[in-house]
Design a protein around this motif. Structure first.
Motif, PDB file in Angstrom:
ATOM      1  N   TRP A 273       0.857  -1.192   0.000  1.00 13.14           N
ATOM      2  CA  TRP A 273       0.000   0.000   0.000  1.00 13.14           C
ATOM      3  C   TRP A 273       0.889   1.238   0.000  1.00 13.14           C
ATOM      4  CZ3 TRP A 273      -3.938   0.687   4.643  1.00 13.14           C
ATOM      5  CH2 TRP A 273      -4.546   1.942   4.576  1.00 13.14           C
ATOM      6  N   ARG A 274       0.754   2.074  -1.060  1.00 15.75           N
ATOM      7  CA  ARG A 274       1.666   3.197  -1.217  1.00 15.75           C
ATOM      8  C   ARG A 274       1.008   4.557  -1.087  1.00 15.75           C
ATOM      9  NH1 ARG A 274       6.416   2.497  -3.787  1.00 15.75           N
ATOM     10  NH2 ARG A 274       6.752   4.609  -3.009  1.00 15.75           N
ATOM     11  N   TRP A 275      -0.285   4.671  -1.426  1.00 16.56           N
ATOM     12  CA  TRP A 275      -0.883   6.022  -1.455  1.00 16.56           C
ATOM     13  C   TRP A 275      -2.355   5.941  -1.081  1.00 16.56           C
ATOM     14  CZ3 TRP A 275       2.480   9.984  -2.826  1.00 16.56           C
ATOM     15  CH2 TRP A 275       1.929  11.282  -2.821  1.00 16.56           C
ATOM     16  N   HIS A 276      -2.798   6.899  -0.312  1.00 14.98           N
ATOM     17  CA  HIS A 276      -4.217   6.955   0.038  1.00 14.98           C
ATOM     18  C   HIS A 276      -4.661   8.402   0.156  1.00 14.98           C
ATOM     19  CE1 HIS A 276      -2.118   7.019   3.988  1.00 14.98           C
ATOM     20  NE2 HIS A 276      -3.054   7.907   4.296  1.00 14.98           N
ATOM     21  N   VAL A 277      -5.961   8.593  -0.008  1.00 16.65           N
ATOM     22  CA  VAL A 277      -6.579   9.919   0.112  1.00 16.65           C
ATOM     23  C   VAL A 277      -7.876   9.755   0.887  1.00 16.65           C
ATOM     24  CG1 VAL A 277      -7.580  11.890  -1.086  1.00 16.65           C
ATOM     25  CG2 VAL A 277      -5.599  10.704  -2.081  1.00 16.65           C
ATOM     26  N   GLY A 278      -8.012  10.444   1.978  1.00 15.79           N
ATOM     27  CA  GLY A 278      -9.287  10.474   2.685  1.00 15.79           C
ATOM     28  C   GLY A 278     -10.206  11.486   2.023  1.00 15.79           C
ATOM     29  N   LEU A 279     -11.454  11.113   1.839  1.00 15.29           N
ATOM     30  CA  LEU A 279     -12.424  12.029   1.241  1.00 15.29           C
ATOM     31  C   LEU A 279     -13.002  12.999   2.264  1.00 15.29           C
ATOM     32  CD1 LEU A 279     -14.319   9.515  -1.083  1.00 15.29           C
ATOM     33  CD2 LEU A 279     -12.560  11.177  -1.736  1.00 15.29           C
ATOM     34  N   ASP A 280     -12.597  12.858   3.515  1.00 12.21           N
ATOM     35  CA  ASP A 280     -13.096  13.691   4.603  1.00 12.21           C
ATOM     36  C   ASP A 280     -12.053  13.682   5.697  1.00 12.21           C
ATOM     37  OD1 ASP A 280     -13.958  11.420   6.659  1.00 12.21           O
ATOM     38  OD2 ASP A 280     -14.509  10.816   4.638  1.00 12.21           O
TER      39      ASP A 280
END
Length: 356
Positions: A273-280
């Motif tokens: 797992w390299r990248w994530h974005v929270g939508l909130d």
């Protein structure tokens, strides 16, 4: 199912026109629509200077306003409201299009206008990119990007309802003080005025879109254990989560010019797992903690509404160190069961090879 009416008719979209790129060009009519909002409406107590300022802007909304004109407004709150509005207006005028203004504002890191104005811009942008939309589920899901949602569990369904609408119905059933008294007496049920969007009633959405009284089903279907101890289910074909994913794809393509595919997922099995974005805010914090192998309490984990994978159609548009790898997205409620999506997160935090 084709829209039978101009959905979201109160968002000011009809006062705007698109340029060659499809972005919305600012117009005097749109500024006049903004000026007519309740935040700037004249009241019986408005002084002569405020009345003169308001009436002159209604005629010539892009005109220069002298500092002396603002100083002459006697009420402190009214004077501050006009100061904020003019800062917002001047930013729009300088940018030329609503899209350019929104991107410049969010990339600046200095958001100096109230959320009510930003939400108005986001709604207009979404109305633009959904102009040819014939899917009521996508239109309803798009509301999540500019209106807070309450998430409730009812008969095994995870339902998103417009927070302001539900709160008003719970207090007054939409009937003011009479409704409040009827609710207290048990003579009315607030849920009677909301309904879950379905294939059977989707055609009604287009005429009733400004009422914000449709619930969106965000239920997952096939139960599956997650690698981090979470349990979700696979989505149905008419899932609100899939509709939200399609809207987010359009959002990224329209504002960044990048084609992506977004899918709700029931688990994260990627050991790299390299990248994530929270939508909130909430999902951002949860995903950050999971990524850093920090413990996350079960109560916080339970706030996750869904996970998503985002993949680029062209991996060359990604940063070289993560090219070809999925981006994981999260959606979560706060401790009051409210989801407040920050649509700018997808625009600011994707691993792009270069600024779009």
């Amino acid at each position: 199912m084709t829209p039978a009416a101009d959905f979201w008719p109160g968002c000011g979209y009809q006062a705007l026109a698109g340029d060659a790129r499809g972005w919305l060009v600012l117009s005097d009519e749109y500024l006049q629509w903004l000026l007519a909002r309740p935040e700037l409406a004249l009241v019986p107590e408005s002084c002569a200077a405020e009345i003169a300022l308001h009436e002159s802007l209604a005629l010539s909304p892009a005109r220069v306003v002298l500092s002396a004109e603002l100083a002459a407004v006697q009420d402190d709150d009214a004077r501050e409201n006009y100061t904020v509005f003019l800062r917002f207006r001047d930013g729009l005028l300088a940018a030329g299009t609503l899209e350019a203004y929104y991107l410049q504002l969010m990339r600046s890191g200095v958001v100096n206008v109230p959320a009510v104005f930003i939400d108005a811009v986001v709604q207009a942008l979404l109305r633009n990119l959904l102009d040819n939309c014939n899917d009521a589920f996508e239109a309803r899901a798009a509301e999540m990007l500019f209106r807070s949602q309450r998430i409730t569990l009812q008969d095994g369904q995870m339902l998103a309802g417009d927070r302001a609408t539900l709160d008003m119905l719970n207090e007054t059933a939409g009937l003011g003080e009479v409704g409040r008294l009827l609710l207290q007496s048990g003579a009315l049920q607030p849920t009677a005025q909301v309904k879950v969007l379905s294939a059977d009633n989707a055609a009604q959405y287009w005429q009733e879109s400004d009422r914000h009284h449709f619930l969106l089903d965000l239920t997952h279907e096939l139960t599956q254990d997650l690698s981090h101890g979470l349990t979700f289910k696979m989505t149905r074909a008419r899932s609100g989560l899939k509709a939200l994913a399609r809207v987010l794809e359009r959002w990224v393509a329209h504002l960044l010019g990048v084609q992506v595919q977004i899918e709700p997922v029931h688990q994260v099995t990627d050991s790299a797992w390299r990248w994530h974005v929270g939508l909130d805010v909430e999902s951002t914090a949860i995903l950050n903690d999971l990524y850093q192998d920090r413990p996350v309490e079960s109560e916080r984990m339970a706030r996750l509404v869904s996970l998503f994978t985002l993949t680029f159609a062209n991996p060359a548009e990604m940063r070289a160190d993560v090219a070809g790898k999925p981006v994981y997205l999260g959606l979560a409620t706060n401790d009051e069961g409210v989801v407040r999506i920050k649509p700018q997160n997808l625009l600011l935090n994707l691993p792009l090879a270069s600024a779009s």
